[in-house]
Design a protein around this motif. Structure first.
Motif, mmCIF file in Angstrom:
data_model
loop_
_atom_site.group_PDB
_atom_site.id
_atom_site.type_symbol
_atom_site.label_atom_id
_atom_site.label_comp_id
_atom_site.label_asym_id
_atom_site.label_seq_id
_atom_site.Cartn_x
_atom_site.Cartn_y
_atom_site.Cartn_z
ATOM 1 N N ASP A 3 67.237 31.473 53.985
ATOM 2 C CA ASP A 3 67.422 30.842 55.291
ATOM 3 C C ASP A 3 66.119 30.819 56.072
ATOM 4 O O ASP A 3 65.813 29.836 56.759
ATOM 5 N N VAL A 4 65.332 31.870 55.965
ATOM 6 C CA VAL A 4 64.055 31.905 56.681
ATOM 7 C C VAL A 4 63.099 30.854 56.125
ATOM 8 O O VAL A 4 62.417 30.151 56.879
ATOM 9 N N GLU A 5 63.030 30.728 54.790
ATOM 10 C CA GLU A 5 62.138 29.732 54.195
ATOM 11 C C GLU A 5 62.568 28.319 54.564
ATOM 12 O O GLU A 5 61.731 27.450 54.865
ATOM 13 N N GLU A 6 63.872 28.067 54.539
ATOM 14 C CA GLU A 6 64.361 26.726 54.906
ATOM 15 C C GLU A 6 64.053 26.422 56.368
ATOM 16 O O GLU A 6 63.639 25.301 56.716
ATOM 17 N N TYR A 7 64.250 27.395 57.235
ATOM 18 C CA TYR A 7 63.936 27.178 58.645
ATOM 19 C C TYR A 7 62.442 26.937 58.841
ATOM 20 O O TYR A 7 62.025 26.106 59.644
ATOM 21 N N GLY A 8 61.608 27.650 58.095
ATOM 22 C CA GLY A 8 60.168 27.434 58.199
ATOM 23 C C GLY A 8 59.767 26.042 57.764
ATOM 24 O O GLY A 8 58.874 25.417 58.381
ATOM 25 N N LEU A 50 67.055 23.432 65.980
ATOM 26 C CA LEU A 50 66.066 24.457 65.655
ATOM 27 C C LEU A 50 66.253 25.739 66.456
ATOM 28 O O LEU A 50 66.173 26.843 65.915
ATOM 29 N N TRP A 51 66.483 25.636 67.755
ATOM 30 C CA TRP A 51 66.632 26.837 68.582
ATOM 31 C C TRP A 51 67.874 27.661 68.233
ATOM 32 O O TRP A 51 67.788 28.894 68.108
ATOM 33 N N PRO A 52 69.071 27.048 68.045
ATOM 34 C CA PRO A 52 70.220 27.868 67.622
ATOM 35 C C PRO A 52 69.996 28.583 66.290
ATOM 36 O O PRO A 52 70.427 29.723 66.112
ATOM 37 N N ARG A 53 69.316 27.910 65.349
ATOM 38 C CA ARG A 53 69.060 28.565 64.075
ATOM 39 C C ARG A 53 68.093 29.738 64.246
ATOM 40 O O ARG A 53 68.228 30.771 63.585
ATOM 41 N N TYR A 54 67.127 29.582 65.140
ATOM 42 C CA TYR A 54 66.212 30.683 65.419
ATOM 43 C C TYR A 54 66.955 31.889 66.006
ATOM 44 O O TYR A 54 66.696 33.046 65.645
ATOM 45 N N LEU A 57 68.814 33.710 63.193
ATOM 46 C CA LEU A 57 67.921 34.509 62.353
ATOM 47 C C LEU A 57 67.429 35.756 63.086
ATOM 48 O O LEU A 57 67.301 36.840 62.503
ATOM 49 N N ALA A 58 67.113 35.613 64.380
ATOM 50 C CA ALA A 58 66.653 36.764 65.154
ATOM 51 C C ALA A 58 67.737 37.826 65.278
ATOM 52 O O ALA A 58 67.471 39.030 65.168
ATOM 53 N N ALA A 59 68.984 37.395 65.521
ATOM 54 C CA ALA A 59 70.085 38.355 65.628
ATOM 55 C C ALA A 59 70.325 39.070 64.310
ATOM 56 O O ALA A 59 70.567 40.287 64.272
ATOM 57 N N ALA A 60 70.234 38.339 63.203
ATOM 58 C CA ALA A 60 70.407 38.974 61.894
ATOM 59 C C ALA A 60 69.303 39.983 61.626
ATOM 60 O O ALA A 60 69.536 41.074 61.086
#
Length: 408
Positions: A3-8, A50-54, A57-60
């Motif tokens: 998920d982090v790589e896809e978001y990047g 983008l912001w909701p996905r961030y 990821l931050a909460a996880a």
């Protein structure tokens, strides 16, 4: 991780599109409208995708990091408690924040009692200012220090150096705390490295059984039972001495002081009279003649702890003396507690009341205060405990009744 790589990747593509839109400023105004619509679309994509996905990821990451941090803190706490040397965590004023098991055994204090109290009270008077100064210097960031201190209560009285300690201090910044703490390690002069396997000699260390090896069955606290029986015998001897004493104030004070001196306390001071401004020193028993004379010459009203106990009708227990001026000073201004080498103090009012809080209604009032009883222990004895303070409070009530009978 995926998920982090896809978001990047999405974020990198968004940045490239924004760079392309920035070149639209060079277009004529008639052709810039489609580029403006595309820019608004990209802003909406950033806000809604983008912001909701961030945030997810931050909460996880916080959840995983919180579990890791909690596990790490548990491990560090376990290591701190199991260290074979005495370790204390102090603040910049020398107040205990945490003691490990070895430190509680060395100082003879329970962790709940020690927390929030100045550790310097466990040392002799001459070493306390130096220890406080060095702790403050380390907390200010002036580097680690090492010094020698002397316990008030040596663990082994047969050894003259058993109470001598080497204290090593170093600064420590606990996580998520604004101030620097001082980590202090105490080593006795008998602490040595263990010898090699199969070799004896003075470096050999006796192995203590681990907590897991201790028997699971509960054993009776024989030491506490013995101490309780000793207190009962002391109360019985006090009652016998008071019942057989002549009906005179000085005789009652002498009998009561004789029961307590040596057996229970190194210093026994009895002040009688009824009020702090009219108290007189009726009995002083101690082994030191010169200091005893200075204590005998002191006016009871000049002793803050005696005046406070009589005025408030409440006992004062200082298991570890922190204020050397608590009992007052001699004619030269020297603290009497320091001259007496006192390590623990107990002062109770001689009140005939059951609680010591009822208002007086006359000389025959059941709550009349007849004086104060002050007991001191020196460095070679253990500190006064709450159970002992309760027994002394009962004996003080008996003494008050005997004094009241002598006046009648």
């Amino acid at each position: 991780m995926a998920d982090v790589e896809e978001y990047g990747a999405d974020l990198a593509a968004f940045r490239r599109r924004v760079e392309e839109l920035r070149t639209a400023r060079a277009l004529p105004s008639s052709e810039a409208l489609p580029a403006l619509d595309a820019a608004l679309f990209e802003l909406q994509h950033a806000a809604e995708v983008l912001w909701p996905r961030y945030e997810e990821l931050a909460a996880a990451g916080k959840r995983n990091g919180g579990r890791d941090d909690a596990h790490e803190h548990q491990l560090l706490r376990a290591l701190f408690q199991r260290l074979p040397v005495a370790v204390a965590l102090l603040d910049r004023d020398g107040v205990v924040r945490r003691l490990n098991v070895a430190a509680t055994q060395l100082f003879g204090m329970r962790p709940g009692y020690a927390t929030g109290r100045a550790l310097a009270g466990s040392f002799t008077h001459e070493g306390r200012p130096t220890f406080r100064s060095q702790v403050a210097a380390v907390a200010r960031g002036e580097g680690a220090r090492s010094l020698h201190v002397q316990l008030l209560r040596p663990p082994d009285r047969s050894s003259p150096r058993s109470g001598a300690l080497r204290a090593t201090l170093t600064a420590l910044r606990p996580p998520q705390e604004p101030r620097t703490a001082v980590l202090t390690v105490f080593q006795t002069y008998g602490d040595t490295a263990p010898s090699a396997p199969g070799r004896g000699g003075p470096a050999a260390v006796r192995r203590e059984p681990a907590p897991a090896e201790q028997p699971a069955t509960a054993r009776p606290a024989l030491t506490e039972m013995t101490r309780h029986a000793e207190l009962l015998d002391l109360i019985d001897d006090m009652a016998t001495a008071l019942l057989t004493a002549p009906p005179a104030r000085d005789a009652v004070a002498a009998r009561a002081a004789a029961v307590l001196h040596g057996r229970f306390a190194d210093w026994v001071i009895l002040d009688t009279g009824g009020k702090s401004e009219t108290l007189c020193r009726s009995a002083v028993l101690a082994s030191s003649g010169e200091v005893r004379d200075a204590v005998s010459a002191q006016a009871p009203a000049a002793s803050p702890v005696v005046a406070d106990a009589v005025d408030r009708r409440a006992g004062v227990l200082q298991a570890r003396l922190e204020d050397p001026d608590a009992f007052g000073c001699d004619e030269t201004g020297a603290p009497l507690l320091v001259r007496a080498e006192a390590s623990s103090l107990l002062c109770v009012p001689l009140s005939t009341g059951t609680t010591g809080t009822e208002p007086d209604s006359g000389p025959d009032s059941p709550s009349t205060v007849q004086g104060a009883l002050t007991l001191l222990r020196t460095g070679g004895r253990s500190a006064f405990e709450l159970a002992e303070a309760g027994a002394v409070d009962r004996m003080a009530r008996h003494i008050a009744f005997a004094l009241r009978r002598s006046e009648m």
